[in-house]
Design an enzyme around this catalytic site. Structure first.
Site, PDB file in Angstrom:
ATOM      1  N   GLN A  66     -11.296  -0.901  10.662  1.00  0.00           N
ATOM      2  CA  GLN A  66      -9.960  -1.209  11.179  1.00  0.00           C
ATOM      3  C   GLN A  66      -9.946  -2.578  11.849  1.00  0.00           C
ATOM      4  O   GLN A  66      -9.037  -3.376  11.656  1.00  0.00           O
ATOM      5  CB  GLN A  66      -9.563  -0.129  12.199  1.00  0.00           C
ATOM      6  CG  GLN A  66      -8.103   0.184  12.234  1.00  0.00           C
ATOM      7  CD  GLN A  66      -7.574   0.588  10.863  1.00  0.00           C
ATOM      8  OE1 GLN A  66      -6.553   0.084  10.449  1.00  0.00           O
ATOM      9  NE2 GLN A  66      -8.258   1.465  10.140  1.00  0.00           N
ATOM     10  N   HIS A  91      -9.438  -6.081  10.023  1.00  0.00           N
ATOM     11  CA  HIS A  91      -8.137  -6.473   9.462  1.00  0.00           C
ATOM     12  C   HIS A  91      -7.549  -7.673  10.178  1.00  0.00           C
ATOM     13  O   HIS A  91      -6.965  -8.561   9.566  1.00  0.00           O
ATOM     14  CB  HIS A  91      -7.129  -5.321   9.589  1.00  0.00           C
ATOM     15  CG  HIS A  91      -7.112  -4.410   8.404  1.00  0.00           C
ATOM     16  ND1 HIS A  91      -6.754  -4.824   7.163  1.00  0.00           N
ATOM     17  CD2 HIS A  91      -7.407  -3.087   8.282  1.00  0.00           C
ATOM     18  CE1 HIS A  91      -6.817  -3.806   6.316  1.00  0.00           C
ATOM     19  NE2 HIS A  91      -7.223  -2.748   6.966  1.00  0.00           N
ATOM     20  N   GLU A 125      -1.603   5.361  14.052  1.00  0.00           N
ATOM     21  CA  GLU A 125      -1.297   5.173  12.633  1.00  0.00           C
ATOM     22  C   GLU A 125      -2.267   6.016  11.787  1.00  0.00           C
ATOM     23  O   GLU A 125      -1.844   6.772  10.929  1.00  0.00           O
ATOM     24  CB  GLU A 125      -1.452   3.683  12.295  1.00  0.00           C
ATOM     25  CG  GLU A 125      -1.158   3.346  10.856  1.00  0.00           C
ATOM     26  CD  GLU A 125      -1.561   1.910  10.514  1.00  0.00           C
ATOM     27  OE1 GLU A 125      -2.311   1.288  11.299  1.00  0.00           O
ATOM     28  OE2 GLU A 125      -1.145   1.426   9.447  1.00  0.00           O
ATOM     29  N   HIS A 126      -3.568   5.853  12.051  1.00  0.00           N
ATOM     30  CA  HIS A 126      -4.609   6.613  11.360  1.00  0.00           C
ATOM     31  C   HIS A 126      -5.362   7.450  12.377  1.00  0.00           C
ATOM     32  O   HIS A 126      -5.760   6.931  13.424  1.00  0.00           O
ATOM     33  CB  HIS A 126      -5.634   5.675  10.705  1.00  0.00           C
ATOM     34  CG  HIS A 126      -5.052   4.669   9.768  1.00  0.00           C
ATOM     35  ND1 HIS A 126      -4.917   3.333  10.103  1.00  0.00           N
ATOM     36  CD2 HIS A 126      -4.574   4.797   8.502  1.00  0.00           C
ATOM     37  CE1 HIS A 126      -4.378   2.686   9.071  1.00  0.00           C
ATOM     38  NE2 HIS A 126      -4.159   3.539   8.095  1.00  0.00           N
ATOM     39  N   ASP A 168      -6.938   4.226   2.362  1.00  0.00           N
ATOM     40  CA  ASP A 168      -6.467   2.870   2.072  1.00  0.00           C
ATOM     41  C   ASP A 168      -6.366   2.612   0.582  1.00  0.00           C
ATOM     42  O   ASP A 168      -5.578   1.772   0.141  1.00  0.00           O
ATOM     43  CB  ASP A 168      -7.443   1.831   2.656  1.00  0.00           C
ATOM     44  CG  ASP A 168      -7.310   1.698   4.155  1.00  0.00           C
ATOM     45  OD1 ASP A 168      -6.270   2.128   4.691  1.00  0.00           O
ATOM     46  OD2 ASP A 168      -8.242   1.172   4.794  1.00  0.00           O
ATOM     47  N   HIS A 201      44.498  13.093  10.715  1.00  0.00           N
ATOM     48  CA  HIS A 201      43.460  14.030  10.306  1.00  0.00           C
ATOM     49  C   HIS A 201      44.064  15.432  10.154  1.00  0.00           C
ATOM     50  O   HIS A 201      43.860  16.108   9.149  1.00  0.00           O
ATOM     51  CB  HIS A 201      42.316  14.077  11.342  1.00  0.00           C
ATOM     52  CG  HIS A 201      41.320  12.976  11.201  1.00  0.00           C
ATOM     53  ND1 HIS A 201      41.664  11.650  11.329  1.00  0.00           N
ATOM     54  CD2 HIS A 201      39.981  12.991  10.942  1.00  0.00           C
ATOM     55  CE1 HIS A 201      40.567  10.900  11.158  1.00  0.00           C
ATOM     56  NE2 HIS A 201      39.538  11.694  10.919  1.00  0.00           N
TER      57      HIS A 201
END
Lengths: 430, 430
Positions: A259, A262, A327-328, A361, A420
């Site tokens: 991770q 990145h 996220e993960h 991934d 209406h």
């Protein structure tokens, strides 16, 4: 040095809140520049695209060369090693198979009083896919963004990718063909987002734009939102690994570094109930860092945003994980199912010691476009649902209108909406 | 005078594009003011809310009186006529029944090589519901926003509603109780959005904010988006009625006016294959306008944004309707199902002559929060899906990792992500 927290320490709550609240991205204020780029593309079309591409990408285009030709895609395909193509095809097929299960079902039914109701799902007509240039030009991301659209039934998928000085990643072109992308244009930045949203002489507009990009791309997506749909604005990637002491520290260290490599703003967090194991992982991270090609990035991420949290028992990891809303989320524990059942907020979960996040991934089949920055509290990863929309259905006959009409008239009355009420009353001769 | 277009006219394409492109809302540039309000609430909490409520709503609050008490809600209930409560309950029960069918199903399966995959849906933990003050404070909107959250399983629903000089609409309080809203605060504007997003001493933050509001509220929602989730930013309401010549012109005129009375920026469009019927509807609109309490608003909307489009046959309505992508679509034709099957872009469809759109506003059961301004091309009405999020699931054993690992390592290699490759390789002793 990564953050080190012990949940029984007196200052834990404060430090955990600081970890959650720490800014990982500098907000770059590009709104004004982007506004002018978008306006220019909107009014000048191709001419603006050509001028801006010359300025930002050092590339001379004409309307005729803007689109990547079939011959170029053929050449990219031929230049790709067979084992790479095989890996891309395996990834494609697994992603497609998983996403086909996400296709929502129409619903149509008649209730007890004879009113027909329902939901009908249809694909959006066209989607734009942004692919970054340079080192972040990932073929796997092309698959992850294009396949759900294709599975949803989107007829036209237009991809844009900047070609700095003309260079395109052949793997991105190959992945686009495998995924069934209809058109590829060698443009990027805010100008490409504007072209997809408003169209030019050469590029027809799309209904929705997805895909990651830099600050200019993100700002442009925010600005065109409403005129077209957009996906989430993704932040730096992150992983939370919950691990007991029975793991190989080298495995967990590798996951944390996968991770961290990145982006210096990426975040890797380990929660464990074993302080000695935590030490071993930290040492393994230091060892592995020495032999990584992206060691500088990974080291910066780990030192600034990395964190190791020691808890008395894995039970104590549950509320912390839900506040992080990662996220993960890797559950490298003896009984991952039991732990998962008690957790609520995560974009994607990876169960057991043999499911490193990296499988997700690439070739697991699930999508790698996932909610970052705690947004898994309220949003989901990219899926087929992002490329379809629902029409709600209502059908009454005269009898049902007589039954429901008076309540509608009453509510219209108390809301002060005469017309209406009349729209119902006129049909009931009231 | 409304727009009048004939699809066989030489200038039709141009005029239809002008109708689609006509701006119905003035963009109000309140971003700077809103940014300062949000920052102030974020840093000063309750004190800022109290000061801003005094300034904007002429109301003195304390932390203790910010929340509407149970006694006040009791009193509102008692002050509401039994027939109104009955209508609200009927609406609530029908909305709840319809929305329960939208609950997504979890999916868990094992593929051919033994990889376990899946999707798990969970409710978001808390939601904020904005309700406008004044004449736009509609009890029906409270139901439409709160019921899907409740059905989704959201535990905490915090509602905010401005109380200008202390005045609250008792029907809004009654609807909130019927819908199961947990907390009600008498605050509004950008300051209320900021309080829901960031929390104050008195108001706990929520994960997602929904509900309509003015330009300040919309700008605040855009600004807090990302930190919390938001629903769509709704524009002025709109209806497209596709009608053949066999309708009572008075019925169709009433439907067009029901939309027009909402707002001078609202839009009502009729497409018909019968020019004489078009004339009759236009005359009926003029007649009915005379007796409407909101005649001024409705007349302004109809004159500026209203449109009648005459086509040779109803087949020709199909592509026009899909380009308009209306929020509400009435099909007042002999065979509405056949026409609906050919249409793609609409937020909600109302089939047949006895299904005026107004039924969907109140008691049909479907949601009245729908995509406006052509966004039905890429988005859907509010539903249970807006209050849940999905976690994707992946689980491999050693054998599956051996099978898929090499392809993941290959893709990591070509993407230049060493640590990704290692995270798999280290588990395979490669």
């Amino acid at each position: 040095m990564p953050w080190r927290l012990v949940s029984t320490d007196a200052d834990f709550d404060e430090r955990f809140a600081a970890l959650l609240g720490a800014k990982r991205e500098q907000a770059s204020d590009v709104d004004v520049a982007v506004r002018s780029i978008v306006a220019r593309v909107r009014s000048e079309g191709d001419a603006a695209l050509i001028a801006l591409t010359r300025q930002f990408d050092q590339l001379d285009l004409t309307p005729a060369t803007m689109r990547v030709s079939e011959a170029e895609i053929d050449a990219a395909f031929e230049a790709t090693a067979p084992e790479t193509l095989a890996a891309l095809r395996l990834a494609h097929d697994r992603i497609a198979a998983h996403h086909r299960r996400q296709l929502p079902k129409d619903d149509r039914y008649t209730d007890a009083i004879g009113v027909e109701l329902g939901s009908r799902w249809t694909a959006i007509e066209s989607a734009g896919l942004y692919v970054p240039g340079g080192t972040a030009s990932y073929p796997s991301s092309v698959l992850m963004n294009a396949v759900p659209a294709k599975v949803a039934g989107v007829e036209r998928i237009a991809m844009v990718v900047p070609a700095m000085r003309g260079a395109l990643n052949p793997l991105v072109l190959a992945a686009a063909r495998i995924a069934g992308v209809s058109e590829i244009y060698r443009i990027g930045g805010a100008q490409a987002i504007a072209a997809l949203a408003y169209g030019t002489e050469t590029i027809a507009p799309v209904a929705k734009i997805v895909g990651p990009g830099n600050a200019f791309v993100a700002a442009a997506k925010r600005q065109v939102f409403g005129h077209v749909g957009i996906d989430m604005i993704a932040g730096p990637s992150e992983v939370l690994v919950i691990a007991d002491g029975d793991n190989d520290p080298a495995w967990i260290a590798a996951d944390l570094l996968a991770q961290a490599e990145h982006d210096a703003a990426a975040q890797s967090i380990l929660i464990t109930d074993d302080a000695a194991f935590a030490d071993a992982v930290e040492a393994a991270v230091e060892r592995q860092l020495k032999t990584l090609s992206r060691a500088e990035t990974a080291a910066a991420s780990w030192a600034t945003h990395g964190a190791i949290i020691v808890v008395p028992s894995l039970d104590d990891a549950v509320p912390l994980s839900d506040r992080i809303a990662p996220e993960h989320l890797e559950l490298a524990v003896a009984d991952p199912e039991a732990l998962f059942a008690r957790l609520r907020n995560a974009g994607a979960v990876f169960l057991g010691r043999h499911t490193p996040e990296v499988i997700g991934d690439y070739v697991g089949g699930s999508n790698h476009v996932l909610p970052t920055a705690r947004s898994a509290r309220f949003s989901s990863g990219l899926s087929v649902l992002d490329f379809v929309k629902r029409t709600s259905i209502l059908k009454l006959g005269a009898e049902q209108l007589r039954e429901l009409g008076p309540a509608a008239i009453e509510l219209a009355r108390v809301e002060g909406l005469d017309a209406h009420g009349r729209s119902v009353a006129v049909r009931l001769n009231l």
